[in-house]
Scaffold this motif. Structure first.
Motif, PDB file in Angstrom:
ATOM      1  N   ALA A 299      19.147   0.146  -0.350  1.00  0.00           N
ATOM      2  CA  ALA A 299      18.882  -1.197  -0.843  1.00  0.00           C
ATOM      3  C   ALA A 299      18.192  -2.053   0.203  1.00  0.00           C
ATOM      4  O   ALA A 299      17.272  -2.811  -0.103  1.00  0.00           O
ATOM      5  N   SER A 300      18.607  -1.903   1.448  1.00  0.00           N
ATOM      6  CA  SER A 300      17.996  -2.752   2.462  1.00  0.00           C
ATOM      7  C   SER A 300      16.537  -2.361   2.670  1.00  0.00           C
ATOM      8  O   SER A 300      15.678  -3.207   2.920  1.00  0.00           O
ATOM      9  N   LYS A 301      16.238  -1.056   2.508  1.00  0.00           N
ATOM     10  CA  LYS A 301      14.847  -0.620   2.631  1.00  0.00           C
ATOM     11  C   LYS A 301      14.016  -1.217   1.500  1.00  0.00           C
ATOM     12  O   LYS A 301      12.885  -1.673   1.702  1.00  0.00           O
ATOM     13  N   VAL A 302      14.593  -1.200   0.293  1.00  0.00           N
ATOM     14  CA  VAL A 302      13.871  -1.764  -0.850  1.00  0.00           C
ATOM     15  C   VAL A 302      13.574  -3.232  -0.610  1.00  0.00           C
ATOM     16  O   VAL A 302      12.456  -3.703  -0.817  1.00  0.00           O
ATOM     17  N   LEU A 303      14.583  -3.972  -0.163  1.00  0.00           N
ATOM     18  CA  LEU A 303      14.361  -5.394   0.074  1.00  0.00           C
ATOM     19  C   LEU A 303      13.324  -5.620   1.160  1.00  0.00           C
ATOM     20  O   LEU A 303      12.474  -6.509   1.067  1.00  0.00           O
ATOM     21  N   GLN A 304      13.397  -4.799   2.193  1.00  0.00           N
ATOM     22  CA  GLN A 304      12.444  -4.933   3.288  1.00  0.00           C
ATOM     23  C   GLN A 304      11.023  -4.711   2.790  1.00  0.00           C
ATOM     24  O   GLN A 304      10.127  -5.493   3.070  1.00  0.00           O
ATOM     25  N   GLU A 305      10.837  -3.606   2.047  1.00  0.00           N
ATOM     26  CA  GLU A 305       9.502  -3.315   1.540  1.00  0.00           C
ATOM     27  C   GLU A 305       9.052  -4.368   0.545  1.00  0.00           C
ATOM     28  O   GLU A 305       7.870  -4.673   0.452  1.00  0.00           O
ATOM     29  N   THR A 306      10.021  -4.904  -0.210  1.00  0.00           N
ATOM     30  CA  THR A 306       9.664  -5.974  -1.144  1.00  0.00           C
ATOM     31  C   THR A 306       9.086  -7.162  -0.397  1.00  0.00           C
ATOM     32  O   THR A 306       8.059  -7.727  -0.792  1.00  0.00           O
ATOM     33  N   CYS A 307       9.755  -7.556   0.699  1.00  0.00           N
ATOM     34  CA  CYS A 307       9.250  -8.684   1.483  1.00  0.00           C
ATOM     35  C   CYS A 307       7.848  -8.394   1.989  1.00  0.00           C
ATOM     36  O   CYS A 307       6.949  -9.237   1.887  1.00  0.00           O
ATOM     37  N   ASN A 308       7.652  -7.179   2.527  1.00  0.00           N
ATOM     38  CA  ASN A 308       6.319  -6.840   3.025  1.00  0.00           C
ATOM     39  C   ASN A 308       5.290  -6.892   1.912  1.00  0.00           C
ATOM     40  O   ASN A 308       4.177  -7.392   2.089  1.00  0.00           O
ATOM     41  N   TYR A 309       5.673  -6.359   0.755  1.00  0.00           N
ATOM     42  CA  TYR A 309       4.736  -6.315  -0.360  1.00  0.00           C
ATOM     43  C   TYR A 309       4.342  -7.720  -0.804  1.00  0.00           C
ATOM     44  O   TYR A 309       3.172  -8.008  -1.049  1.00  0.00           O
ATOM     45  N   ILE A 310       5.340  -8.599  -0.898  1.00  0.00           N
ATOM     46  CA  ILE A 310       5.042  -9.972  -1.305  1.00  0.00           C
ATOM     47  C   ILE A 310       4.135 -10.640  -0.284  1.00  0.00           C
ATOM     48  O   ILE A 310       3.180 -11.353  -0.641  1.00  0.00           O
ATOM     49  N   ARG A 311       4.403 -10.398   0.989  1.00  0.00           N
ATOM     50  CA  ARG A 311       3.548 -11.000   2.003  1.00  0.00           C
ATOM     51  C   ARG A 311       2.116 -10.486   1.875  1.00  0.00           C
ATOM     52  O   ARG A 311       1.151 -11.252   2.024  1.00  0.00           O
ATOM     53  N   ASN A 312       1.984  -9.184   1.590  1.00  0.00           N
ATOM     54  CA  ASN A 312       0.644  -8.638   1.396  1.00  0.00           C
ATOM     55  C   ASN A 312      -0.062  -9.290   0.220  1.00  0.00           C
ATOM     56  O   ASN A 312      -1.246  -9.616   0.293  1.00  0.00           O
ATOM     57  N   LEU A 313       0.676  -9.454  -0.873  1.00  0.00           N
ATOM     58  CA  LEU A 313       0.083 -10.072  -2.052  1.00  0.00           C
ATOM     59  C   LEU A 313      -0.349 -11.504  -1.748  1.00  0.00           C
ATOM     60  O   LEU A 313      -1.423 -11.935  -2.158  1.00  0.00           O
ATOM     61  N   HIS A 314       0.484 -12.233  -1.023  1.00  0.00           N
ATOM     62  CA  HIS A 314       0.109 -13.595  -0.647  1.00  0.00           C
ATOM     63  C   HIS A 314      -1.183 -13.585   0.155  1.00  0.00           C
ATOM     64  O   HIS A 314      -2.082 -14.402  -0.063  1.00  0.00           O
ATOM     65  N   ARG A 315      -1.259 -12.647   1.080  1.00  0.00           N
ATOM     66  CA  ARG A 315      -2.452 -12.571   1.913  1.00  0.00           C
ATOM     67  C   ARG A 315      -3.673 -12.242   1.073  1.00  0.00           C
ATOM     68  O   ARG A 315      -4.757 -12.790   1.289  1.00  0.00           O
ATOM     69  N   GLU A 316      -3.489 -11.346   0.098  1.00  0.00           N
ATOM     70  CA  GLU A 316      -4.620 -11.003  -0.766  1.00  0.00           C
ATOM     71  C   GLU A 316      -5.090 -12.214  -1.548  1.00  0.00           C
ATOM     72  O   GLU A 316      -6.303 -12.413  -1.718  1.00  0.00           O
ATOM     73  N   VAL A 317      -4.128 -13.008  -2.045  1.00  0.00           N
ATOM     74  CA  VAL A 317      -4.506 -14.210  -2.781  1.00  0.00           C
ATOM     75  C   VAL A 317      -5.306 -15.134  -1.872  1.00  0.00           C
ATOM     76  O   VAL A 317      -6.332 -15.706  -2.279  1.00  0.00           O
ATOM     77  N   GLU A 318      -4.864 -15.278  -0.631  1.00  0.00           N
ATOM     78  CA  GLU A 318      -5.601 -16.151   0.284  1.00  0.00           C
ATOM     79  C   GLU A 318      -7.006 -15.619   0.536  1.00  0.00           C
ATOM     80  O   GLU A 318      -7.980 -16.376   0.518  1.00  0.00           O
TER      81      GLU A 318
END
Lengths: 173, 87
Positions: B40-59
Motif C-alpha cells: 500500500a505504501s508503494k502504491v501511495l508513493q507512486e500515486t504521488c509521483n504520478y500526480i506530480r508528473n501529471l501536474h508538470r505535464e499540464v504546466e
C-alpha cells in the motif's frame, strides 16, 4: 440534479465537456491579445491564464460531484487570474491554516485509528499526508475518501493532459 | 461487497485495500505487475509521483499552448479540433 455518482466515468463525455469548455476559454484568452502578443511577459501571463483555464474547465466539467472539484473551484474563485486582493487572500490563508491545523489534529487521531489495523498501518499515515497535499481538498479528507477522490482526480487529470496534448499538436507547425 | 457505509462506522481494511488496488490499476508504473498486490505504501508513493508528473505535464502543455496561441485564431478551428478529439 441526481446525486448518484456513477461508479465509472464515461471518458468520452467528460472529455467532450472539458474540451468544449477549454477551447471556448482559449478563444476568449486569445481574443484579448494585446499588440505585443509575443513578449515574454505576455506569454507568461497567457501561460498562467491557460493553466488556470484548464484546471477550471476540468473542475467545472466535474462540477460539485466531487470533493476535489469543489475544493478546486473554491480555490480558483478566491484567486482570480489577474489581480489578487491581498487582504482577502491573507484572510483566507490564515483561515485555511487554522482550519488545516485543526483538521490535522483530528486527522492524526483518525488516521492512527484506521491504520493500526493494517500491517502497512504506520507508513500509510506518512504517504497519505503527501497525497493530501497533492489532491485539492485533501487536507480535510479521511483516508477512505482520500483514496476514492484520488482515483477520480487521476482519471480527470489524464483526460485533461490528453486533450491539451491534442490541442497543442493541432496548433503545432 | 456492499459499498455502503454509515458515517460513524469504522472503515474496514477490505474497503481500504479495495481502493488501493483500484488506484494501482490507474498508475502505469504499477499496472503491469505480475504480482497484483503492491504494498500500500508503494502504491501511495507512486500515486504521488504520478500526480506530480501529471501536474508538470499540464504546466508544460499550458506553456506550449501559450506560445502557440501567440499567432493563431482559434475560433474557426474549434469544430475541427473537437471532431478530431472525439472521434
Amino acid at each position: 440534479m441526481n446525486k448518484y455518482n456513477p461508479p465509472r466515468m464515461n471518458p468520452s463525455s467528460l472529455r467532450s465537456r472539458f474540451a468544449t469548455r477549454f477551447l471556448r476559454t482559449l478563444s476568449k484568452i486569445n481574443a484579448q491579445k494585446p499588440t505585443s502578443s509575443s513578449s515574454p511577459t505576455e506569454i507568461f501571463r497567457r501561460y498562467r491564464r491557460i493553466k488556470a483555464a484548464a484546471d477550471k474547465s476540468m473542475a467545472y466539467s466535474v462540477r460539485s460531484r466531487r470533493t476535489w472539484s469543489r475544493a478546486m473551484l473554491w480555490k480558483l474563485r478566491t484567486r482570480p487570474c489577474g489581480r489578487r486582493s491581498v487582504k482577502t487572500s491573507t484572510i483566507i490563508k490564515s483561515r485555511e491554516a487554522r482550519k488545516t491545523r485543526h483538521e490535522k489534529q483530528n486527522k492524526n487521531t483518525t488516521t492512527t485509528t484506521t491504520t493500526t489495523t493494517g500491517e502497512d498501518g504506520v507508513v500509510f499515515g506518512v504517504e497519505a499526508d503527501e497525497l493530501r497535499e497533492l489532491v485539492p481538498g485533501g487536507e480535510a479528507m479521511d483516508l477512505y475518501n482520500l483514496l476514492d477522490e484520488t482515483a477520480h482526480y487521476i482519471k480527470c487529470l489524464t483526460t485533461q493532459v490528453q486533450v491539451m496534448k491534442k490541442i497543442a499538436d493541432f496548433y503545432s507547425p | 461487497m456492499s459499498s455502503r457505509r454509515s458515517g460513524g462506522s469504522r472503515i474496514s481494511d477490505d474497503q481500504i485495500a479495495d481502493l488501493v488496488s483500484k488506484l494501482q490499476q490507474l498508475i502505469p508504473e504499477l499496472r503491469g505487475r505480475r504480482s497484483n498486490k503492491a504494498s500500500a505504501s508503494k502504491v501511495l508513493q507512486e500515486t504521488c509521483n504520478y500526480i506530480r508528473n501529471l501536474h508538470r505535464e499540464v504546466e508544460d502543455l499550458s506553456d506550449r499552448l501559450s506560445q502557440l496561441l501567440a499567432s493563431t485564431d482559434t475560433d474557426t478551428d474549434q469544430a475541427a479540433i473537437l471532431r478530431s478529439l472525439l472521434m
